[in-house]
Design an enzyme around this catalytic site. Structure first.
Site, mmCIF file in Angstrom:
data_model
loop_
_atom_site.group_PDB
_atom_site.id
_atom_site.type_symbol
_atom_site.label_atom_id
_atom_site.label_comp_id
_atom_site.label_asym_id
_atom_site.label_seq_id
_atom_site.Cartn_x
_atom_site.Cartn_y
_atom_site.Cartn_z
ATOM 1 N N ARG A 45 0.825 -1.217 0.000
ATOM 2 C CA ARG A 45 0.000 0.000 0.000
ATOM 3 C C ARG A 45 0.852 1.257 0.000
ATOM 4 O O ARG A 45 0.467 2.276 -0.596
ATOM 5 C CB ARG A 45 -0.945 -0.017 1.204
ATOM 6 C CG ARG A 45 -2.108 -0.988 1.027
ATOM 7 C CD ARG A 45 -2.997 -1.021 2.238
ATOM 8 N NE ARG A 45 -4.188 -1.829 1.979
ATOM 9 C CZ ARG A 45 -5.016 -2.262 2.914
ATOM 10 N NH1 ARG A 45 -4.789 -1.958 4.182
ATOM 11 N NH2 ARG A 45 -6.068 -2.983 2.603
ATOM 12 N N LYS A 205 -18.759 -15.373 3.176
ATOM 13 C CA LYS A 205 -20.150 -14.986 3.375
ATOM 14 C C LYS A 205 -20.855 -14.566 2.095
ATOM 15 O O LYS A 205 -20.353 -13.729 1.343
ATOM 16 C CB LYS A 205 -20.230 -13.830 4.382
ATOM 17 C CG LYS A 205 -19.759 -14.190 5.786
ATOM 18 C CD LYS A 205 -19.912 -12.998 6.720
ATOM 19 C CE LYS A 205 -19.491 -13.341 8.138
ATOM 20 N NZ LYS A 205 -19.648 -12.190 9.045
ATOM 21 N N GLY A 358 -8.665 -8.208 -0.268
ATOM 22 C CA GLY A 358 -7.355 -8.474 0.294
ATOM 23 C C GLY A 358 -6.901 -9.918 0.154
ATOM 24 O O GLY A 358 -5.743 -10.194 -0.150
ATOM 25 N N GLY A 381 -13.750 -3.656 0.745
ATOM 26 C CA GLY A 381 -15.127 -3.190 0.857
ATOM 27 C C GLY A 381 -15.453 -2.094 -0.135
ATOM 28 O O GLY A 381 -16.553 -2.054 -0.697
#
Length: 401
Positions: A45, A205, A358, A381
């Site tokens: 990053r 999920k 990620g 997200g």
């Protein structure tokens, strides 16, 4: 993607068009990197932020750099930005001054004394309780440190925090090079992909990916589903799931998705075989199932070889591929095959490939394939929300082009 194309399809003001000479810029970057014993263990990053930092310095701006790090509850020396500043200085080959806090008189004095090309790194923005609350007073105090604001933290752009949204109401706001490219790459896949579009989804999920599934049903040619989320679909079909991880709250959603897929032009493809284990452990007993009904006492931990081959063929035919989420417990060597197979297929695909999340990015790096993909998104997200068609506060707050 050619720069001209990126510029045409981006609707917010870009840092490339800002007047920067002699100006002081508050740059929100995503420097939320892993630390171990106060040492950065993965500087991906930080490296992703370098092009915007270097552009600002090359054009004569001074840089006040701000980021969050982890999820501290108040000030926490273990989550200080100091190790990040040290690694950034090594990568840039120049000094990075370290502020004693996020705002305050000492910080203001240090910012005011910056010369052209100099960098001041503020302390962890989440040391301030007003950061995540988008406190107007904190946003105003941050804005007083600079004359322009640049947001390059795409991974936090879905959060309406003081450093990502609030400060943009007090300063002219521009997109950094990384944020701009992220939005262009993801919205192109979402709205104008080269067909056929194949969407590959994994992870634990269904609820995390439900918005993406809904967005692409009837639009993508194929949606390939792996990872633990497939067991919610299998349970909705009345299959045996054994001791597999099942998101119970996702079963009804999975049942609805299966019904919607029946009436759409999109092929929703679930695994046809599985690799199962007794326990979530690299040393556990392993079985290969020629099917998807998991016996009691076993848990599904990866997709099987037939599924790997099937998914690979479909990815190879794609004009555009979007992948988010691993196919199994790839962190355990016996169960890395599915994720490795998909990673290799995406890396070899002739079409345009975009990978977000990620775990998916970590898998590509683990298998040495990160450089073979068209675009690796830095936002988990944020990338999902953008793909769903939702507005990102950190993007919307910027000036229009």
């Amino acid at each position: 993607m050619p720069e001209q194309s990126a510029t045409r399809s981006f609707t917010k003001a870009s840092v490339r068009d800002a007047e920067l000479e002699g100006r002081r810029v508050l740059l929100r970057a995503d420097l939320n990197v892993p630390l171990e014993s106060a040492v950065v263990t993965d500087d991906t990053r930080i490296r992703s932020s370098l092009p915007t930092i270097e552009l600002l310095r090359d054009r004569g701006a001074s840089v006040v750099l701000v980021s969050h790090l982890g999820r501290p509850k108040g000030s926490d020396p273990a989550l200080s930005m100091a190790p990040v500043g040290e690694r950034l200085a090594e990568l840039l080959g120049t000094e990075v001054k370290q502020a004693p806090g996020v705002v305050g008189e000492d910080v203001s004095a240090m910012a005011s004394s910056l010369g052209a090309g100099e960098i001041l790194l503020l302390e962890n923005s989440r040391f301030e309780p007003g950061e995540t609350k988008n406190d107007p007073a904190l946003a105003e105090a941050l804005a007083s440190l600079a004359e322009l604001y640049v947001n390059d933290a795409f991974g936090s752009a879905h959060r309406a925090h003081a450093t990502t949204e609030g400060v943009a109401h007090h300063l002219p706001g521009y997109a950094g090079l990384l944020l701009e490219r992220e939005v262009v790459e993801l919205t192109t896949v979402r709205d104008d992909p080269q067909p056929p579009l194949v969407v590959v989804l994994g992870g634990a999920k269904v609820s995390d990916k439900l918005g993406v599934i809904d967005r692409f049903l009837g639009f993508a040619e194929e949606i390939l589903v792996g990872g633990a989320m497939c067991f919610s679909f299998f349970k909705a079909e009345g299959r045996d799931t054994g001791d597999s991880l099942v998101e119970e709250e996702g079963v009804e959603s999975a049942r609805r998705v299966l019904g919607d897929a029946e009436g759409s032009d999109t092929m929703l493809e679930l695994p046809e075989d599985l690799c199962v284990g007794r326990e979530f452990d690299a040393e556990t007993e392993i079985r290969l199932l020629n099917g998807v009904d998991v016996p009691e006492g076993w848990m599904g931990l990866d997709i099987g070889s037939n599924t790997i081959a099937n998914f690979g063929k479909r990815i190879a035919r794609a004009g555009t591929v979007f992948w988010n989420g691993p196919m199994g417990a790839f962190e355990l060597e016996p169960f890395e095959g599915g994720t490795r197979g998909v990673a290799e297929a995406v890396a070899a695909a002739p079409g345009h490939t975009v990978v977000g999340g990620g775990d998916s990015v970590a898998a590509l790096q683990k298998f040495g394939l990160a450089d073979a993909v068209g675009w690796l998104s830095t936002g988990g997200g944020a990338s999902l929300e953008l793909m769903e068609g939702r507005e990102l506060p950190g993007v919307e707050a910027l000036q229009d082009a």
